[in-house]
Design a protein around this motif. Sequence first.
Motif, PDB file in Angstrom:
ATOM      1  N   THR A 272       0.833  -1.214   0.000  1.00  0.00           N
ATOM      2  CA  THR A 272       0.000   0.000   0.000  1.00  0.00           C
ATOM      3  C   THR A 272       0.865   1.261   0.000  1.00  0.00           C
ATOM      4  O   THR A 272       0.647   2.186  -0.795  1.00  0.00           O
ATOM      5  N   ILE A 273       1.853   1.274   0.882  1.00  0.00           N
ATOM      6  CA  ILE A 273       2.707   2.462   0.961  1.00  0.00           C
ATOM      7  C   ILE A 273       3.501   2.626  -0.335  1.00  0.00           C
ATOM      8  O   ILE A 273       3.643   3.736  -0.859  1.00  0.00           O
ATOM      9  N   GLY A 274       3.973   1.508  -0.877  1.00  0.00           N
ATOM     10  CA  GLY A 274       4.700   1.560  -2.149  1.00  0.00           C
ATOM     11  C   GLY A 274       3.840   2.174  -3.249  1.00  0.00           C
ATOM     12  O   GLY A 274       4.288   3.045  -4.000  1.00  0.00           O
ATOM     13  N   ARG A 275       2.609   1.756  -3.305  1.00  0.00           N
ATOM     14  CA  ARG A 275       1.695   2.267  -4.334  1.00  0.00           C
ATOM     15  C   ARG A 275       1.459   3.768  -4.141  1.00  0.00           C
ATOM     16  O   ARG A 275       1.517   4.560  -5.085  1.00  0.00           O
ATOM     17  N   ILE A 276       1.235   4.152  -2.892  1.00  0.00           N
ATOM     18  CA  ILE A 276       0.993   5.575  -2.613  1.00  0.00           C
ATOM     19  C   ILE A 276       2.217   6.409  -3.003  1.00  0.00           C
ATOM     20  O   ILE A 276       2.101   7.451  -3.658  1.00  0.00           O
ATOM     21  N   LEU A 277       3.395   5.934  -2.610  1.00  0.00           N
ATOM     22  CA  LEU A 277       4.611   6.696  -2.929  1.00  0.00           C
ATOM     23  C   LEU A 277       4.810   6.789  -4.439  1.00  0.00           C
ATOM     24  O   LEU A 277       5.165   7.845  -4.958  1.00  0.00           O
ATOM     25  N   ASN A 278       4.576   5.685  -5.143  1.00  0.00           N
ATOM     26  CA  ASN A 278       4.728   5.725  -6.602  1.00  0.00           C
ATOM     27  C   ASN A 278       3.798   6.757  -7.224  1.00  0.00           C
ATOM     28  O   ASN A 278       4.173   7.485  -8.133  1.00  0.00           O
TER      29      ASN A 278
END
Lengths: 352, 315
Positions: A272-278
């Motif tokens: 989830t955090i990876g997706r948000i950061l991307n």
Amino acid sequence: MNWLTNFIRPKIRSFVSDQKEIPDALWQKCPACDGMLFHRELTENLGVCHHCGHHLRISVADRLSILFGESPFQDISVPPAPADPLRFRDKKKYSDRLSEARAKTGRDDAIRVALGRIGDQNAVVAAFDFDFMGGSMGAGVGEGIVKAAETAVRERAALICIPSSGGARMQEGILSLMQMPRSVVAVRMVKEAGLPYLVLLTDPTTGGVSASFAMVGDIHIAEPGATIGFAGKRVIEETIREQLPPNFQTAEYLLAHGMVDMVVPRASQNETIGRILNLLMERQTGKNGTTGRSNGRKSPPRDNGGKVAVGPLARAAGNVARLPALRGKTPLPLPAAANQTAATRRRRSGKD
Amino acid sequence: MSFLEFEKPVQELEAKIAELRKVSSTGDVNVAAEISRMQTKADRLLKQIYTKLSPAQKVLVARHPERPHFQDYIQAIVTDFTPLAGDRRFGEDAALIGGIGRIAGRACVVMGQEKGSDTEMRLRHNFGMARPEGYRKALRLMELADRFQIPVVTLVDTAGAYPGVGAEERGQSEAIAACIETCLNVSVPILSVVIGEGGSGGAIAIATADRVYMLEHSIYSVISPEGCASILWRSGAYAAEAAAALRLTAQDLKKLGVIDDIIEEPLGGAHRASLEAVERVQAQIEKGFAETCPWDPRTIRHSRREKYLKIGRAA
């Protein structure tokens, strides 16, 4: 399972590994549902009860390996803060409490800062250690947040703070209160550099910690069941002389009242955090490894020190390690698989 | 005048003086001399007591019900005061009052907690314990000051932010955090005076300032001595020990470099000469204006941030 695996393997294992694989307590009770949890199963399940889904508190080491997923990370050292500025003493001296906490956790203060990658982005994580005096925030912790913010700005990385703290550290008196504005100045630097500031609220996030940096994130993610709030439940009960609602001050309660964006179980936090950061950092990184400028977009509004962030393609080519901070330092981090093993081992041994 | 426990000797003297005054209505010279002698003695006693107040005694003075409160300051030192209400989100919070007005002729935003001075007012102002609406109003007023480039003056007097279900529900933490962030964002001078009790997060929310002053016998702490005692000593009975350990007096905070100046109180505390105390606070605010005005918007914000960045950093 047969006699061979039962009796021989542990012995062989003792030849190849110097680590004790058997923890002190093989079984523990889930604090939420009283279900019995087998140590190894619990570890494999990221510290989440497989009966009821309760998220137990986990060590900072586990926290980081879960958050960074398969990718390597490096610790960022935090400069020491003045020890015991008030020479505080209650039943015990603060300096003694500090030494005990240091011996117990093997760290200087209640925060650990690490730089790595989440999703396709550089990320600095500042994680609280609840085992260190309840994760309380004094000057040392404040210093950790400042250091994390400065590192994020320098490396063009997102900042992710993970509070697990009862609040300000009373033993540092007014100086601990002053860490509230101090930590807010720190995360402000990240925001003004055009970088995302995320907060992962874990159990517990209360008092001066919740009323400062933890509540001014661009995005607030809470761990299921975590206690999050300003005043302690007992204080509120004594003030209003009423029973509190059953899910009062839980992550889910805060979600319902608009204080957090989402409640995300441990297993999906990295994704989830990876997706948000991307998504949020697309303009910084540009797609396909190019910078924003060559994508025909304007470069980020603030000076990024001439550094070019590593794009997905470069990483695909195996350049995971090109974190600027790692440049000129000892070899590349372990390959993902090896690192994972190391992380798992650390997790098993329960050490940091 | 209500006397505190440690003021007993003064109270007895004052009672005697009052009695003598009653009988001396005839204008007896000897009695007048006696009164004046006793008055000198009472003053000396008061001075003695007040120059060596213990931290726990200071807590009592800081919370003295007759100590001048926010409204007393507004009446005495703010002209053209125009109170402004509401957070534009949920409601109006009378625990934290704010508005625009003039101090020493200078237009500014003034705000602070009001504890109330009788039962009815205390209830109305929720004993000076603000809810999220109060902090969101404070935030709004600071932004107003920023937009029109007038300074902000905050008078701090609260036991803390209100601990209640509604307050939690509406984001007490977020409201305080956002208020601190706004204090750090505005590009106008912020002057802050702790006039009574500086209670933890409820205080710092509006006391993140360029200059922070404290009245001589006010206190400012991360937690109330009672709360600290019940956590660390596991009994509220150790509040006096906690008060000493927390270093919550104006003198301690000056030494720790957290505040800029101490405002001397009239003999025997601000509650004995309200107007005089209020005027001294005004003088200090004027000094603060003189030091910070006129200002460069970017510089003032930058130096405020630098100041807080340094608190707790090893030298």
